[in-house]
Design an enzyme around this catalytic site. Structure first.
Site, PDB file in Angstrom:
ATOM      1  N   TYR A  98       0.831  -1.208   0.000  1.00  0.00           N
ATOM      2  CA  TYR A  98       0.000   0.000   0.000  1.00  0.00           C
ATOM      3  C   TYR A  98       0.866   1.258   0.000  1.00  0.00           C
ATOM      4  O   TYR A  98       0.505   2.280  -0.589  1.00  0.00           O
ATOM      5  CB  TYR A  98      -0.943  -0.009   1.204  1.00  0.00           C
ATOM      6  N   GLU A 140      -7.904  -7.426   5.455  1.00  0.00           N
ATOM      7  CA  GLU A 140      -7.072  -8.483   4.851  1.00  0.00           C
ATOM      8  C   GLU A 140      -6.295  -9.247   5.908  1.00  0.00           C
ATOM      9  O   GLU A 140      -6.110 -10.466   5.797  1.00  0.00           O
ATOM     10  CB  GLU A 140      -6.148  -7.861   3.809  1.00  0.00           C
ATOM     11  N   GLN A 207      -8.669 -16.068 -10.817  1.00  0.00           N
ATOM     12  CA  GLN A 207      -9.563 -16.656  -9.817  1.00  0.00           C
ATOM     13  C   GLN A 207     -10.616 -17.535 -10.497  1.00  0.00           C
ATOM     14  O   GLN A 207     -11.147 -17.173 -11.551  1.00  0.00           O
ATOM     15  CB  GLN A 207     -10.273 -15.560  -9.009  1.00  0.00           C
ATOM     16  N   TYR A 208     -10.896 -18.673  -9.844  1.00  0.00           N
ATOM     17  CA  TYR A 208     -11.922 -19.599 -10.332  1.00  0.00           C
ATOM     18  C   TYR A 208     -12.789 -20.050  -9.155  1.00  0.00           C
ATOM     19  O   TYR A 208     -12.269 -20.400  -8.092  1.00  0.00           O
ATOM     20  CB  TYR A 208     -11.287 -20.813 -11.015  1.00  0.00           C
TER      21      TYR A 208
END
Length: 399
Positions: A98, A140, A207-208
């Site tokens: 960040y 997170e 992503q899946y």
């Protein structure tokens, strides 16, 4: 909470900054990757960079967050933050990154807007950024703790135990942890990141959704080969289709995703198109595995019956549930499919319980159209949960 002084500055400059966000994020990514090309190796998807959808999603997220701070200054926009946090956790974003993003993003703001960025304007937008970053870092951290993974090492090796061709352009992979350990807990509707090394040596990820039931010892992902019209084909999906066979190994993240099945007894409506059926199959398999007595309505649209991936799984789960029904729409409809209709999905004549929890997944134009129909039926906006594959270009409008 945004300070009073900064809030007035953000309100005055949001139209200017918002209008320039595409130029700002374009400059931001170009400069950052020029200085730090290693970030394209296993963290950022270069296909999304080439198409521009990543910068559009970033711009939309910043504008949506700033707007939310102004509209409801005492309420944290948790729905927006959770969606971003789960995506970040699925690729191993660290708190230190960040600070790196801040450096290049604010340099891009100064370069694009020039003298309009006074010290007061810079300070106000700096406050917005660190409010956003601080909230995401905290969310997170909790996700990593719950998943029992470190953000610096989010990957685990899995072995492909079976490969099944679902349709000409869709394949399923069954996987087990290569270390012989247990599969981590997952919730119905969640996804995993898959990280592969491309022929040029650069790692790419995608992503899946998990199409296995939560609790299964073997995970299943179902991958559609992404063919670009005016853009390159999907790198990861093409690699998986062309190169991955039984016995091969893949690097997977822990499961993440905030669009998950709740534990209430409210009716469930699952609405999908194309490969958007994958999270719905995970949810259906969970409902069937627990012999749920909830009312379940399955609505799916596809090009044709042969193109409908995992149709047998959907039909089997619906048959196992005491109170479930399915309706399909095919652009090229076969007359011998009694539960199917021709053309595009149209909810006229479809009984949708007004108190239902709705899950929506598919191409953005499809989701926008169906969401409008659902709202017109009296379904509350808060009860319509949507999943977007890739960067969320709908976030600013539908969050």
């Amino acid at each position: 909470m945004l300070s009073t002084e900064s809030a007035s500055v953000i309100r005055a400059t949001l139209p200017t900054v918002g209008g320039a966000l595409d130029a700002i994020t374009t400059r931001f990514y170009a400069t950052m990757f020029a200085d730090r090309p290693e970030l394209l190796d296993g963290l950022f998807n270069r296909g999304n960079q080439a198409s521009g959808v990543q910068r559009q999603a970033l711009a939309g997220s910043i504008a949506a967050f700033a707007g939310a701070l102004l509209e409801q200054p005492d309420v944290r926009p948790d729905a927006l933050l959770a969606r971003i946090a789960h995506k970040h956790a699925a690729v191993g974003v660290t708190p230190e990154q960040y600070t790196l993003v801040h450096k290049y993003l604010f340099a891009a703001i100064a370069e694009v807007l020039g003298e309009a960025v006074t010290p007061e304007v810079a300070a106000a937008w700096d406050e917005v950024y660190w409010l956003l970053a601080g909230a995401l870092i905290a969310l997170e951290a909790r996700l990593y703790w719950e998943a029992q993974v470190q953000p610096e090492a989010p990957w685990r090796r899995w072995t492909v135990t079976e490969r099944h061709e679902e349709t000409p352009d869709t394949v399923s992979f069954l996987l087990r942890p290569s270390d012989g350990g247990l599969a981590p807990a997952a919730r119905a509707g969640q996804y995993v990141s898959v990280r592969v090394r491309m022929p040029d040596g650069v790692h790419q990820l995608r992503q899946y959704s998990l199409t296995s039931a939560p609790g299964d010892a073997t995970w299943r992902i179902t991958v559609k080969r992404l063919r670009g019209d005016d853009a390159p084909d999907g790198e990861v999906s093409a690699f998986l289709h062309d190169h991955v066979r039984t016995g091969d190994h893949l690097a997977l993240s822990a499961p993440f995703g905030e669009v998950t099945l709740d534990e209430s007894d409210r009716p469930v409506v699952l609405v999908s198109a194309g490969i958007g059926c994958t999270p719905m199959v995970g949810i259906l398999r969970q409902l069937a595995a627990t012999t749920s007595y909830r009312q379940v309505v399955v609505l799916h649209a596809d090009r044709s019956l042969p193109a409908h991936a995992l149709r047998a799984d959907m039909a089997q789960a619906v048959a196992q549930l005491p109170d479930a029904r399915a309706t399909y729409w095919y652009e090229r409809c076969a007359a011998d499919v009694p539960e199917a209709r021709g053309g595009f999905m149209d909810l006229d004549g479809v009984d949708v319980p007004a108190d239902a929890v709705v899950f929506l997944c598919g191409p953005l134009p499809f989701m926008r159209a169906v969401r409008g129909q659902l709202l017109g039926r009296g379904v509350a906006a808060r009860d319509i949960h949507y999943e977007v594959f890739g960067p969320d270009l709908w976030l600013a409008q539908a969050a």
